[in-house]
Design an enzyme around this catalytic site. Structure first.
Site, mmCIF file in Angstrom:
data_model
loop_
_atom_site.group_PDB
_atom_site.id
_atom_site.type_symbol
_atom_site.label_atom_id
_atom_site.label_comp_id
_atom_site.label_asym_id
_atom_site.label_seq_id
_atom_site.Cartn_x
_atom_site.Cartn_y
_atom_site.Cartn_z
ATOM 1 N N GLY A 32 0.811 -1.225 0.000
ATOM 2 C CA GLY A 32 0.000 0.000 0.000
ATOM 3 C C GLY A 32 0.839 1.266 0.000
ATOM 4 O O GLY A 32 0.360 2.333 0.402
ATOM 5 N N GLU A 103 9.085 6.500 -2.609
ATOM 6 C CA GLU A 103 8.694 5.106 -2.510
ATOM 7 C C GLU A 103 9.955 4.259 -2.589
ATOM 8 O O GLU A 103 10.720 4.359 -3.532
ATOM 9 C CB GLU A 103 7.739 4.767 -3.664
ATOM 10 C CG GLU A 103 7.045 3.440 -3.479
ATOM 11 C CD GLU A 103 5.857 3.280 -4.409
ATOM 12 O OE1 GLU A 103 5.565 4.195 -5.201
ATOM 13 O OE2 GLU A 103 5.219 2.214 -4.353
HETATM 14 P P1 DGT Z 1 2.535 -0.921 -3.302
HETATM 15 O O1 DGT Z 1 1.981 0.421 -3.613
HETATM 16 O O2 DGT Z 1 2.914 -1.073 -1.853
HETATM 17 O O3 DGT Z 1 1.671 -2.007 -3.799
HETATM 18 O O4 DGT Z 1 3.957 -0.993 -4.057
HETATM 19 P P2 DGT Z 1 4.266 -1.586 -5.473
HETATM 20 O O5 DGT Z 1 4.163 -3.064 -5.426
HETATM 21 O O6 DGT Z 1 3.525 -0.860 -6.546
HETATM 22 O O7 DGT Z 1 5.815 -1.167 -5.642
HETATM 23 P P3 DGT Z 1 7.099 -1.996 -5.224
HETATM 24 O O8 DGT Z 1 8.265 -1.087 -5.276
HETATM 25 O O9 DGT Z 1 6.896 -2.751 -3.952
HETATM 26 O O10 DGT Z 1 7.240 -3.073 -6.364
HETATM 27 C C1 DGT Z 1 7.100 -2.814 -7.726
HETATM 28 C C2 DGT Z 1 7.575 -4.027 -8.479
HETATM 29 O O11 DGT Z 1 8.996 -4.028 -8.534
HETATM 30 C C3 DGT Z 1 7.213 -5.338 -7.828
HETATM 31 O O12 DGT Z 1 6.943 -6.291 -8.822
HETATM 32 C C4 DGT Z 1 8.439 -5.717 -7.028
HETATM 33 C C5 DGT Z 1 9.527 -5.148 -7.831
HETATM 34 N N1 DGT Z 1 10.676 -4.636 -7.076
HETATM 35 C C6 DGT Z 1 10.761 -3.482 -6.400
HETATM 36 N N2 DGT Z 1 12.008 -3.260 -5.984
HETATM 37 C C7 DGT Z 1 12.739 -4.309 -6.414
HETATM 38 C C8 DGT Z 1 14.100 -4.677 -6.306
HETATM 39 O O13 DGT Z 1 14.967 -3.969 -5.782
HETATM 40 N N3 DGT Z 1 14.424 -5.887 -6.853
HETATM 41 C C9 DGT Z 1 13.517 -6.718 -7.437
HETATM 42 N N4 DGT Z 1 13.942 -7.885 -7.889
HETATM 43 N N5 DGT Z 1 12.250 -6.375 -7.587
HETATM 44 C C10 DGT Z 1 11.871 -5.200 -7.084
#
Ligand code: DGT
Length: 227
Positions: A32, A103
């Site tokens: 979130g 974020e």
């Molecule tokens: P929310 O609003 O809490 O639902 O956040 P999200 O899911 O939109 O954003 P985030 O940053 O948790 O994740 C976006 C996508 O990128 C998700 O598929 C996980 C991936 N992700 C984020 N940071 C990293 C990273 O450093 N490494 C890898 N392998 N994936 C990542």
């Protein structure tokens, strides 16, 4: 006004961008974070930085996020080095506003995702070592600071439900096990302090539905904004 009553706890971060309070929002995929940033985006005194996923989906025509999910062993290093770069760009960006809220951070990229890839055998140790050297150098030498980390803490099961609902195409194969490992890494970093302390951590219970979460943001506004 925003700075009144604010006490800097981390004297080691003596940087030139001290005027701006820098807050990073962390939590599992689907926790979130975007909703929280959207909520605070209405405040004209806060600059929001949240475009990271869009950048990763289109690196001059290449969808790095998709490549990483399809073949982490092949693309993990490439993806994480790009994540590290985009996070540094975000950390280094100067704001004219008193508060900057972003974020994620270079810290979650390393302590949650890189560590998890390496521990689960999906990243060769030479890739891990090179990323670690870059990370250590950047965090020790570049001019940025993080004042506060907001940890939106929820169960991996809750995160999975939300991911399924939003149906982002790259994330269709995300498993509960993957979210559990990421959760474990977050707990190591933000609750148990296994990677050291980079900023004050505020934990918010992110199990609740959106409406209740918005109330939590409103009620905890001062705490969140370091007032
Ligand atoms: P929310 O609003 O809490 O639902 O956040 P999200 O899911 O939109 O954003 P985030 O940053 O948790 O994740 C976006 C996508 O990128 C998700 O598929 C996980 C991936 N992700 C984020 N940071 C990293 C990273 O450093 N490494 C890898 N392998 N994936 C990542």
């Amino acid at each position: 006004i925003l700075r009144s009553g604010y006490i800097r706890n981390f004297q080691s971060h003596q940087h030139s961008s001290m005027e701006t309070i820098s807050i990073c929002v962390e939590g599992n995929i689907g926790a979130g974070k975007s909703e929280m940033l959207n909520f605070f985006a209405k405040d004209p005194t806060i600059e929001i930085i949240s475009e990271h996923v869009k950048k990763w989906q289109n690196v001059n025509g290449h969808n790095m996020l998709d490549l990483m999910y399809k073949d982490p062993y092949r693309w993990g290093f490439t993806f994480q080095s790009y994540v590290q770069l985009t996070m540094l760009q975000n950390h280094m960006s100067k704001s004219a506003k008193p508060v900057q809220m972003m974020e994620r951070s270079i810290y979650s990229a390393k302590y949650v995702f890189v560590e998890n890839l390496y521990k689960s055998g999906l990243m060769p140790s030479v890739d891990y070592e090179v990323l670690t050297e870059w990370f250590n150098w950047a965090t020790n030498h570049l001019d940025f600071h993080v004042d506060r980390i907001i940890y939106l803490r929820c169960h991996p099961e809750t995160a999975l439900e939300r991911i399924k609902k939003r149906n982002r195409k790259e994330e269709l194969n995300i498993t509960l096990e993957y979210l559990q490992s990421l959760h474990e890494q977050q707990e190591e970093w933000l609750i148990r302090g296994c990677y050291g302390k980079h900023a004050e951590v505020l934990v918010l219970d992110a199990e609740q539905d959106l409406e209740s979460m918005l109330e939590v943001f409103e009620n905890s506004r001062n705490k969140i904004l370091c007032l």
